[in-house]
Design an enzyme around this catalytic site. Structure first.
Site, mmCIF file in Angstrom:
data_model
loop_
_atom_site.group_PDB
_atom_site.id
_atom_site.type_symbol
_atom_site.label_atom_id
_atom_site.label_comp_id
_atom_site.label_asym_id
_atom_site.label_seq_id
_atom_site.Cartn_x
_atom_site.Cartn_y
_atom_site.Cartn_z
ATOM 1 N N TRP A 90 -1.864 -8.666 -5.317
ATOM 2 C CA TRP A 90 -0.935 -7.920 -4.455
ATOM 3 C C TRP A 90 -0.242 -6.763 -5.164
ATOM 4 C CZ3 TRP A 90 0.820 -7.555 0.476
ATOM 5 C CH2 TRP A 90 2.055 -6.921 0.655
ATOM 6 N N ASP B 257 5.489 -1.360 -3.654
ATOM 7 C CA ASP B 257 6.094 -0.073 -4.047
ATOM 8 C C ASP B 257 5.716 0.470 -5.434
ATOM 9 O OD1 ASP B 257 7.531 -1.179 -1.973
ATOM 10 O OD2 ASP B 257 9.468 -1.036 -2.943
ATOM 11 N N GLN C 179 5.290 -2.820 -7.886
ATOM 12 C CA GLN C 179 5.594 -4.173 -7.430
ATOM 13 C C GLN C 179 4.274 -4.935 -7.356
ATOM 14 O OE1 GLN C 179 9.098 -5.481 -6.023
ATOM 15 N NE2 GLN C 179 8.943 -4.420 -7.970
ATOM 16 N N PHE D 255 12.393 -6.627 -8.675
ATOM 17 C CA PHE D 255 12.159 -5.748 -7.528
ATOM 18 C C PHE D 255 12.106 -4.284 -7.999
ATOM 19 C CE2 PHE D 255 13.416 -8.116 -3.352
ATOM 20 C CZ PHE D 255 12.482 -9.088 -3.630
ATOM 21 N N SER D 256 12.102 -3.376 -7.019
ATOM 22 C CA SER D 256 11.869 -1.956 -7.330
ATOM 23 C C SER D 256 12.991 -1.318 -8.152
ATOM 24 C CB SER D 256 11.676 -1.176 -6.035
ATOM 25 O OG SER D 256 10.441 -1.542 -5.475
ATOM 26 N N ASP E 65 16.929 -1.325 -5.443
ATOM 27 C CA ASP E 65 16.032 -0.180 -5.663
ATOM 28 C C ASP E 65 16.727 1.003 -6.337
ATOM 29 O OD1 ASP E 65 14.425 -1.910 -4.238
ATOM 30 O OD2 ASP E 65 14.499 -0.786 -2.369
ATOM 31 N N GLU F 207 15.842 1.195 2.105
ATOM 32 C CA GLU F 207 15.233 0.792 0.835
ATOM 33 C C GLU F 207 14.809 2.041 0.051
ATOM 34 O OE1 GLU F 207 13.288 -3.469 1.805
ATOM 35 O OE2 GLU F 207 12.082 -1.831 2.551
ATOM 36 N N TRP G 283 4.826 -2.869 6.017
ATOM 37 C CA TRP G 283 5.239 -4.275 5.979
ATOM 38 C C TRP G 283 4.843 -5.032 7.249
ATOM 39 C CZ3 TRP G 283 5.835 -6.748 1.825
ATOM 40 C CH2 TRP G 283 6.421 -6.182 0.703
HETATM 41 C C1 FRU Z 1 10.329 -1.992 -0.284
HETATM 42 C C2 FRU Z 1 10.893 -3.251 -0.911
HETATM 43 C C3 FRU Z 1 12.059 -2.927 -1.803
HETATM 44 C C4 FRU Z 1 12.082 -4.100 -2.753
HETATM 45 C C5 FRU Z 1 10.610 -4.392 -2.918
HETATM 46 C C6 FRU Z 1 10.306 -5.849 -3.085
HETATM 47 O O1 FRU Z 1 9.003 -2.087 0.092
HETATM 48 O O2 FRU Z 1 11.246 -4.163 0.097
HETATM 49 O O3 FRU Z 1 13.278 -2.730 -1.135
HETATM 50 O O4 FRU Z 1 12.690 -3.793 -3.969
HETATM 51 O O5 FRU Z 1 9.951 -3.889 -1.778
HETATM 52 O O6 FRU Z 1 8.973 -6.047 -3.415
#
Ligand code: FRU
Length: 523
Positions: free
Chosen positions: A42, A45, A61, A101-102, A175, A226, A315
């Site tokens: 997988w 971002d 990610q 996360f991002s 983020d 985000e 998403w």
């Molecule tokens: C955006 C997001 C970010 C988060 C990440 C998690 O696609 O939802 O806000 O940090 O993906 O994987």
């Protein structure tokens, strides 16, 4: 639960996942040939986009153990030209503070963080810790900002022991985009908190002070905000400096599709204000363009236009797209241009010059008559399936025009252009595999530049994607497609008083055919 994540995070397992990933041929069905996708598993971002000593780093990610989103790591890839990528071992893995996360990465040229060793300038990654255990316990404070530094030019990172910015009592707080603000001589963090952007400043990247917020009353709020990205740009038409704030809006509810919106205005070191009379705008009209952020570059101020990278997915159906052994690709890196004048400045995005260097000899046709089709020339290099197509449309009346991308097994994507309403509609319900999600078949609509009778259209097709750049990127539309065979012809259905001419079709050489794409050693 946390224990098992920590186990996944174990170095041995990470290397095993990396080695397993290295088995990818990059010639699988639907495998992008001119876009980055991870060897396996997988990806969402883009993160930590930074140029170090001329080399481009893409962190992303990544879930190294599954094709579905899970405990996030930062995967890593390196490129010299933003087209050919080498996948590197995972850069950051979950720890007791949470999943990774991002976020973004900067080079501490100022030696402000105290993390330098002698003259070496550390690379500092600032990212969101997402604590899944706290989330399962229904706590609000589940996201904080962590930091890690690298003394080997972004290859390996050492985490700072505790988060550098605690959660201020907001559930979605993530983020961080960090950059050096030369004017105020301090670090600036742009971060989202559910439905708005917040700005923080720091002298040392470790202690952050809240400055201001923006956006509760502005822009689209159909989903959570985000991946913010604030950049300073020089307008191509007025030659003046402007600040552009981009924010992704997550899809929510049955109809909202999400996307990237942006605001133009001025950031004064503490506060962002939109230009009076300006409005939030969408950056892209496709469904498959999200979490787009720009590269932090070597030069301050940057000499060349910003380069933007987005995740080519949505998403709504990202965990269901039928690719294997990977899931998730990046869209093409794009040059950004700020056109027009205040208060109607707008971003235009177009492919990099480096893409044209992948062209094999092409086919040119001065004109194509309605009802005819043009087949794509065969590539002279292996692993084909990617094409760079461009043409001009001359509209002499108000009649709609229709063209289609087709393959040999009756699958197609229809592109309708309605000059009267300045609208383009892309239909992919007959494009092949579409039934993994009902919303994938919804028509995609783009607003086109008004008042032009001559349009320039460029379409980049890559086995499982198409990116349409209308009038040099004044309108862009990115869409995934999963046909049983690659599209290999263009049919010009025509339209009243519309002419398609100056057609050029180039096969693109695969970025993966000349290299393994996943060497363990440094490139
Ligand atoms: C955006 C997001 C970010 C988060 C990440 C998690 O696609 O939802 O806000 O940090 O993906 O994987």
């Amino acid at each position: 639960m946390r224990i098992s994540w920590l186990m996944i995070a174990g170095y041995g397992l990470l290397m095993a996942a990396f080695d397993a990933a290295c088995g990818a041929s990059y010639d699988e069905m639907w495998r992008p040939q001119v876009h980055y996708s991870p060897p396996a598993m997988w990806m969402n971002d883009p993160n930590g986009l930074i140029q170090i000593d001329g080399q481009y780093h893409l962190y992303f990610q990544h879930h190294p153990a599954s094709k579905v989103w899970g405990p996030m790591h930062w995967g890593h890839a390196i490129s010299n030209d933003l087209m050919h990528w080498t996948t590197m071992p995972i850069a950051l893995a979950p720890d007791s503070h949470g999943a990774i996360f991002s976020g973004s990465a900067v080079q501490d040229r100022q030696h402000s963080s105290g993390l330098s060793v002698q003259e070496d300038q550390p690379i500092v990654a600032i990212f969101t810790y997402h604590d899944h255990e706290a989330e399962a316990a229904n706590r609000v404070e589940i996201e904080s900002q962590g930091a890690a530094y690298s003394l080997d030019k972004g290859r390996t990172f050492q985490k700072l022991p505790s988060p550098v910015l605690a959660n201020p009592g907001k559930r979605d707080f993530r983020d961080p985009q960090v950059q050096w603000n030369a004017a105020s001589h301090q670090w600036l963090m742009t971060i989202v908190a559910t439905d708005h952007v917040e700005f923080y400043t720091s002298a040392d990247l470790k202690k952050w002070n809240y400055e201001s917020e923006f956006g509760r009353e502005q822009g689209d709020h159909s989903g959570v905000w985000e991946c913010p990205n604030l950049i300073r740009m020089t307008g191509v038409d007025d030659g003046e400096a402007h600040d552009v704030l981009m924010v992704s809006v997550g899809p929510k509810g049955p109809s909202a599709r999400g996307g990237v919106q942006y605001f133009t205005g001025r950031f004064d070191g503490q506060r962002f204000r939109m230009d009076p009379g300006s409005h939030a705008q969408w950056l892209e009209y496709g469904t498959d363009y999200y979490a787009a952020v720009t590269w932090n570059r070597d030069t301050t101020p940057p000499e060349s236009p910003p380069v933007l990278l987005g995740w080519m997915n949505n998403w709504l159906y990202a965990t269901k797209v039928p690719t294997d052994p990977w899931r998730g690709a990046m869209a093409l890196p794009r040059n950004l241009k700020l056109a027009g004048r205040t208060p109607t400045l707008r971003l235009e995005a177009s492919p990099l010059q480096a893409l044209t260097e992948l062209r094999d000899p092409g086919r040119h046709q001065d004109r194509i008559d309605a009802g005819q089709w043009a087949s794509f020339p065969a590539s002279t290099s292996p692993m084909s399936g990617a094409y760079d197509i461009s043409f001009q449309l001359t509209m002499e009346g108000d009649g709609e025009a229709l063209l289609a991308l087709e393959n040999g097994v009756g699958q197609s994507v229809g592109i309708e252009i309605d000059p009267l309403r300045a609208k383009m509609t892309v239909r992919r319900h007959t494009s092949g595999h579409v039934d993994f999600d009902a919303r994938f078949s919804d028509p995609l609509e783009a607003a086109l530049p008004l008042g032009r009778s001559e349009h320039d259209v460029r379409i980049i097709i890559d086995r499982s994607s198409m990116e349409i750049f209308f009038d040099n990127g004044a309108a862009t539309l990115t869409a995934q497609v999963f046909p049983d065979e690659s599209f290999d012809r263009l049919r010009w259905v025509g339209g009243a008083d519309v002419h398609l001419h100056d057609l050029a079709i180039y096969p693109l050489r695969s970025i993966w055919s000349s290299q393994s794409g996943h060497e363990a050693e440094n490139p």
